[in-house]
Design a protein around this motif. Structure first.
Motif, PDB file in Angstrom:
ATOM      1  N   MET A   1       2.643  40.565   0.153  1.00  0.00           N
ATOM      2  CA  MET A   1       2.308  39.237  -0.295  1.00  0.00           C
ATOM      3  C   MET A   1       3.509  38.304  -0.134  1.00  0.00           C
ATOM      4  O   MET A   1       3.357  37.163   0.279  1.00  0.00           O
ATOM      5  N   GLN A   2       4.689  38.822  -0.481  1.00  0.00           N
ATOM      6  CA  GLN A   2       5.893  37.987  -0.368  1.00  0.00           C
ATOM      7  C   GLN A   2       6.125  37.565   1.079  1.00  0.00           C
ATOM      8  O   GLN A   2       6.524  36.428   1.349  1.00  0.00           O
ATOM      9  N   ASP A   3       5.886  38.447   2.025  1.00  0.00           N
ATOM     10  CA  ASP A   3       6.047  38.100   3.440  1.00  0.00           C
ATOM     11  C   ASP A   3       5.116  36.965   3.842  1.00  0.00           C
ATOM     12  O   ASP A   3       5.511  36.056   4.573  1.00  0.00           O
ATOM     13  N   ARG A   4       3.891  36.996   3.362  1.00  0.00           N
ATOM     14  CA  ARG A   4       2.921  35.931   3.688  1.00  0.00           C
ATOM     15  C   ARG A   4       3.362  34.601   3.103  1.00  0.00           C
ATOM     16  O   ARG A   4       3.262  33.558   3.757  1.00  0.00           O
ATOM     17  N   ILE A   5       3.855  34.619   1.882  1.00  0.00           N
ATOM     18  CA  ILE A   5       4.343  33.386   1.251  1.00  0.00           C
ATOM     19  C   ILE A   5       5.532  32.834   2.027  1.00  0.00           C
ATOM     20  O   ILE A   5       5.611  31.636   2.312  1.00  0.00           O
ATOM     21  N   THR A   6       6.443  33.706   2.383  1.00  0.00           N
ATOM     22  CA  THR A   6       7.627  33.282   3.133  1.00  0.00           C
ATOM     23  C   THR A   6       7.245  32.674   4.475  1.00  0.00           C
ATOM     24  O   THR A   6       7.737  31.610   4.850  1.00  0.00           O
ATOM     25  N   ARG A   7       6.365  33.341   5.218  1.00  0.00           N
ATOM     26  CA  ARG A   7       5.938  32.812   6.523  1.00  0.00           C
ATOM     27  C   ARG A   7       5.257  31.460   6.367  1.00  0.00           C
ATOM     28  O   ARG A   7       5.479  30.544   7.160  1.00  0.00           O
ATOM     29  N   SER A   8       4.449  31.309   5.342  1.00  0.00           N
ATOM     30  CA  SER A   8       3.753  30.049   5.102  1.00  0.00           C
ATOM     31  C   SER A   8       4.741  28.927   4.802  1.00  0.00           C
ATOM     32  O   SER A   8       4.635  27.823   5.340  1.00  0.00           O
ATOM     33  N   ARG A   9       5.710  29.211   3.965  1.00  0.00           N
ATOM     34  CA  ARG A   9       6.708  28.187   3.618  1.00  0.00           C
ATOM     35  C   ARG A   9       7.565  27.828   4.823  1.00  0.00           C
ATOM     36  O   ARG A   9       7.895  26.661   5.032  1.00  0.00           O
ATOM     37  N   LEU A  10       7.945  28.813   5.621  1.00  0.00           N
ATOM     38  CA  LEU A  10       8.758  28.544   6.805  1.00  0.00           C
ATOM     39  C   LEU A  10       7.986  27.725   7.834  1.00  0.00           C
ATOM     40  O   LEU A  10       8.555  26.887   8.526  1.00  0.00           O
ATOM     41  N   ALA A  11       6.695  27.970   7.953  1.00  0.00           N
ATOM     42  CA  ALA A  11       5.877  27.225   8.902  1.00  0.00           C
ATOM     43  C   ALA A  11       5.743  25.768   8.469  1.00  0.00           C
ATOM     44  O   ALA A  11       5.773  24.855   9.300  1.00  0.00           O
ATOM     45  N   GLY A  12       5.627  25.538   7.170  1.00  0.00           N
ATOM     46  CA  GLY A  12       5.453  24.176   6.667  1.00  0.00           C
ATOM     47  C   GLY A  12       6.731  23.371   6.646  1.00  0.00           C
ATOM     48  O   GLY A  12       6.714  22.150   6.806  1.00  0.00           O
ATOM     49  N   ASP A  13       7.854  24.028   6.439  1.00  0.00           N
ATOM     50  CA  ASP A  13       9.154  23.356   6.371  1.00  0.00           C
ATOM     51  C   ASP A  13      10.194  24.259   7.027  1.00  0.00           C
ATOM     52  O   ASP A  13      10.959  24.944   6.346  1.00  0.00           O
ATOM     53  N   PRO A  14      10.201  24.290   8.367  1.00  0.00           N
ATOM     54  CA  PRO A  14      11.079  25.240   9.062  1.00  0.00           C
ATOM     55  C   PRO A  14      12.564  24.945   8.826  1.00  0.00           C
ATOM     56  O   PRO A  14      12.959  23.783   8.719  1.00  0.00           O
ATOM     57  N   PRO A  15      13.363  25.978   8.710  1.00  0.00           N
ATOM     58  CA  PRO A  15      14.806  25.790   8.524  1.00  0.00           C
ATOM     59  C   PRO A  15      15.460  25.317   9.813  1.00  0.00           C
ATOM     60  O   PRO A  15      14.893  25.454  10.904  1.00  0.00           O
ATOM     61  N   ASP A  16      16.645  24.777   9.702  1.00  0.00           N
ATOM     62  CA  ASP A  16      17.394  24.356  10.882  1.00  0.00           C
ATOM     63  C   ASP A  16      17.904  25.554  11.665  1.00  0.00           C
ATOM     64  O   ASP A  16      18.027  25.510  12.889  1.00  0.00           O
ATOM     65  N   ILE A  17      18.215  26.619  10.969  1.00  0.00           N
ATOM     66  CA  ILE A  17      18.692  27.841  11.618  1.00  0.00           C
ATOM     67  C   ILE A  17      18.369  29.020  10.699  1.00  0.00           C
ATOM     68  O   ILE A  17      18.331  28.860   9.482  1.00  0.00           O
ATOM     69  N   VAL A  18      18.120  30.179  11.301  1.00  0.00           N
ATOM     70  CA  VAL A  18      17.851  31.396  10.534  1.00  0.00           C
ATOM     71  C   VAL A  18      18.844  32.457  10.983  1.00  0.00           C
ATOM     72  O   VAL A  18      18.938  32.750  12.176  1.00  0.00           O
ATOM     73  N   LEU A  19      19.587  32.996  10.042  1.00  0.00           N
ATOM     74  CA  LEU A  19      20.492  34.104  10.327  1.00  0.00           C
ATOM     75  C   LEU A  19      19.760  35.387   9.975  1.00  0.00           C
ATOM     76  O   LEU A  19      19.200  35.509   8.886  1.00  0.00           O
TER      77      LEU A  19
END
Length: 63
Positions: free
Chosen positions: A1-19
């Protein structure tokens, strides 16, 4: 469930960079291997340093 929430949030407000430190060989509770995880975190920053510097508009001399 946490993975789905994370993917949803990243899709809506993508970060400038991901390490993405390479930690797949460590388990969640491998506290005894913390030094190894910290080193990989540092290595991840080093691998992505040019992109970070560009994003933050800083030169190597300032780091």
């Amino acid at each position: 469930m946490q993975d789905r929430i994370t993917r949803s949030r990243l899709a809506g407000d993508p970060p400038d960079i991901v390490l993405s430190p390479r930690l797949s060989h460590l388990d969640l509770l491998d506290f005894a291997r913390a030094d190894e995880a910290i080193k990989e975190g540092r290595d991840s920053v080093r691998r992505n340093l040019p992109a970070l510097q560009d994003l933050l508009h800083i030169s190597v001399a300032e780091v």
